[in-house]
Design a protein around this motif. Structure first.
Motif, mmCIF file in Angstrom:
data_model
loop_
_atom_site.group_PDB
_atom_site.id
_atom_site.type_symbol
_atom_site.label_atom_id
_atom_site.label_comp_id
_atom_site.label_asym_id
_atom_site.label_seq_id
_atom_site.Cartn_x
_atom_site.Cartn_y
_atom_site.Cartn_z
ATOM 1 N N VAL A 1 1.060 -0.941 -0.388
ATOM 2 C CA VAL A 1 0.036 0.132 -0.273
ATOM 3 C C VAL A 1 0.726 1.666 -0.001
ATOM 4 C CG1 VAL A 1 -1.566 1.341 1.273
ATOM 5 C CG2 VAL A 1 -2.186 -1.118 1.208
ATOM 6 N N MET A 2 2.318 0.944 0.614
ATOM 7 C CA MET A 2 2.951 2.224 1.063
ATOM 8 C C MET A 2 3.498 2.467 -0.193
ATOM 9 S SD MET A 2 3.986 2.947 4.541
ATOM 10 C CE MET A 2 4.824 1.372 4.979
ATOM 11 N N ALA A 3 4.155 1.614 -1.224
ATOM 12 C CA ALA A 3 4.638 1.391 -2.670
ATOM 13 C C ALA A 3 3.773 2.546 -3.183
ATOM 14 C CB ALA A 3 5.048 0.550 -2.830
ATOM 15 N N ARG A 4 2.254 2.317 -3.018
ATOM 16 C CA ARG A 4 1.652 2.909 -4.530
ATOM 17 C C ARG A 4 1.266 3.870 -4.399
ATOM 18 N NH1 ARG A 4 -2.578 -0.392 -7.592
ATOM 19 N NH2 ARG A 4 -4.185 0.037 -5.417
ATOM 20 N N ALA A 5 1.449 4.145 -2.452
ATOM 21 C CA ALA A 5 0.788 5.725 -1.388
ATOM 22 C C ALA A 5 1.148 6.922 -2.442
ATOM 23 C CB ALA A 5 0.993 5.793 -0.291
ATOM 24 N N GLU A 6 0.588 8.128 -2.276
ATOM 25 C CA GLU A 6 0.534 9.862 -2.884
ATOM 26 C C GLU A 6 1.816 9.454 -2.028
ATOM 27 O OE1 GLU A 6 1.027 13.428 -3.143
ATOM 28 O OE2 GLU A 6 0.172 13.214 -1.699
ATOM 29 N N THR A 7 3.022 10.411 -2.448
ATOM 30 C CA THR A 7 4.518 10.840 -2.163
ATOM 31 C C THR A 7 3.753 11.595 -0.850
ATOM 32 O OG1 THR A 7 5.470 9.995 -4.040
ATOM 33 C CG2 THR A 7 6.639 11.338 -2.189
ATOM 34 N N GLY A 8 3.422 13.066 -1.457
ATOM 35 C CA GLY A 8 3.028 13.856 0.073
ATOM 36 C C GLY A 8 2.005 13.347 0.684
ATOM 37 N N ALA A 9 1.275 12.630 1.501
ATOM 38 C CA ALA A 9 0.640 11.363 1.801
ATOM 39 C C ALA A 9 0.646 11.202 3.121
ATOM 40 C CB ALA A 9 -0.691 11.558 1.760
#
Length: 377
Positions: free
Chosen positions: A213-221
């Motif tokens: 999930v974190m690998a695809r997460a929005e970077t700023g978020a």
């Protein structure tokens, strides 16, 4: 009436699309090519591929161009396209030690196992705006580097690893394990990683699901969530040290259907981070460190660092707070942006019902004029 309204709305939408196409066609600037974007805007392209979950620089560049530079919209286009692709094969598990290093720094150790490679970075460059695209921020001619910079240093160099330099570098984590200074969270079994594209994840989730999930997460978020959770279980600031920051090419292997053996079909660039944290909370083993892990597509060290530290934070939190829920359910840029964007769509029916409820509630209230007058002695 209803059909006319629908037809009018459709006409307006089609006119808006024609306006976009016209403005692009009549622009005084020449159209951007995929090569220009992948070469000159590589970090933006890498971010789109990471958040879109698909490694294809050309498609990411096309999506970035179509979205007029909006990385979240571009990631949305890439992820939508990805959903239409058939699955032809599954890749073999990749060994991160097979990474062909383009950059590797170990902030925690002066002389770690293996080389330090500064690689391509702006970490040591002054943040000074350069308006001439042919010059460098330091004022040097990029085509004629300083002769002193050409000197080879076996410990620290800014060059890409050459063929005579081994690609496999030792890890600081291995050294810490030899000294018995790190908690060993390796498992004796080998569970299949959770495929978050096919299975919705909810807390409590497997570590592989959190990392995916974190690998695809929005970077700023993701960076923002990490920044708001840098306090340990005891309420004090985490003692965070980066053990490894790596960027390089990771081979992709699939099993040949006829030969029944792995064959390399290409490589993807990834960023890998191992973060070391001092264990000093109540009930923790204060004689050891813990290590968090992060890996994402492309060159995106901000995301990988936030991933590694949130990996530790979720482990230390142990479900005591809503941290894991926030990681799993509030960091996807497409989910958040989709909810935000839908607010711009027509909501007049919903809002009218809200107004009518307010008016109905008001009509049920007693009239202030009918209230008895108060008298004072």
């Amino acid at each position: 009436m209803g059909y006319a309204a629908a037809r009018g709305g459709r006409d307006a939408i089609e006119a808006a699309e024609r306006l976009i196409a016209r403005d692009r066609a009549e622009s005084a600037a020449p159209p951007l090519t995929d090569d220009q974007l992948t070469d000159r805007m590589r970090l933006a392209v890498d971010r789109v591929m990471g958040e879109g979950g698909l490694w294809e620089p050309g498609l990411a560049a096309a999506a970035l161009r179509q979205s007029e530079g909006d990385p979240i919209e571009a990631a949305h286009l890439v992820r939508a396209y990805r959903s239409t692709l058939p699955r032809l094969a599954y890749s073999e598990p990749a060994d991160a030690d097979d990474l062909e290093l383009l950059r590797r720094i170990v902030p925690a150790y002066q002389r770690p196992p293996g080389p330090q490679l500064l690689g391509r970075t702006t970490d040591y460059t002054g943040r000074m705006l350069v308006t001439d695209p042919t010059s460098s921020p330091s004022g040097d001619d990029p085509h004629h580097p300083d002769p002193l910079d050409a000197a080879d240093d076996s410990e620290t160099t800014g060059a890409v690893p050459s063929v005579d330099r081994p690609n496999r570098a030792g890890r600081l984590l291995d050294l810490l394990r030899e000294l018995d200074l790190v908690v060993d969270r390796r498992r004796s079994d080998d569970p299949e990683p959770v495929d978050i594209t096919r299975h919705a994840v909810r807390p409590p989730a497997a570590r592989s699901a959190r990392l995916a999930v974190m690998a695809r997460a929005e970077t700023g978020a993701l960076v923002n969530l990490w920044y708001r959770n840098i306090l340990g279980p005891d309420g004090y600031l985490h003692e965070i040290t980066l053990g490894e920051v790596r960027h390089g090419r990771l081979p992709v292997d699939v099993r040949h259907p006829d030969l029944d053996e792995p064959v390399t079909i290409g490589s993807v660039r990834v960023t890998e981070v191992e973060a070391i944290e001092d264990l000093d909370g109540i009930g923790e083993d204060r004689t050891r460190f813990d290590v968090g892990y992060g890996m994402c597509l492309g060159h995106n060290e901000k995301k990988a660092i936030a991933m590694a530290n949130l990996d530790i934070a979720c482990e230390r939190d142990g479900g005591a707070t809503a941290l894991e829920q926030s990681v799993l359910m509030t960091t996807d840029g497409l989910d958040a942006t989709g909810f935000l964007e839908h607010l711009k769509l027509p909501h007049y029916v919903t809002f009218r019902s809200m107004v009518e409820r307010k008016m109905a509630q008001r009509s049920d209230l007693p009239d202030p004029a009918d209230a008895p007058e108060r008298t004072t002695a």
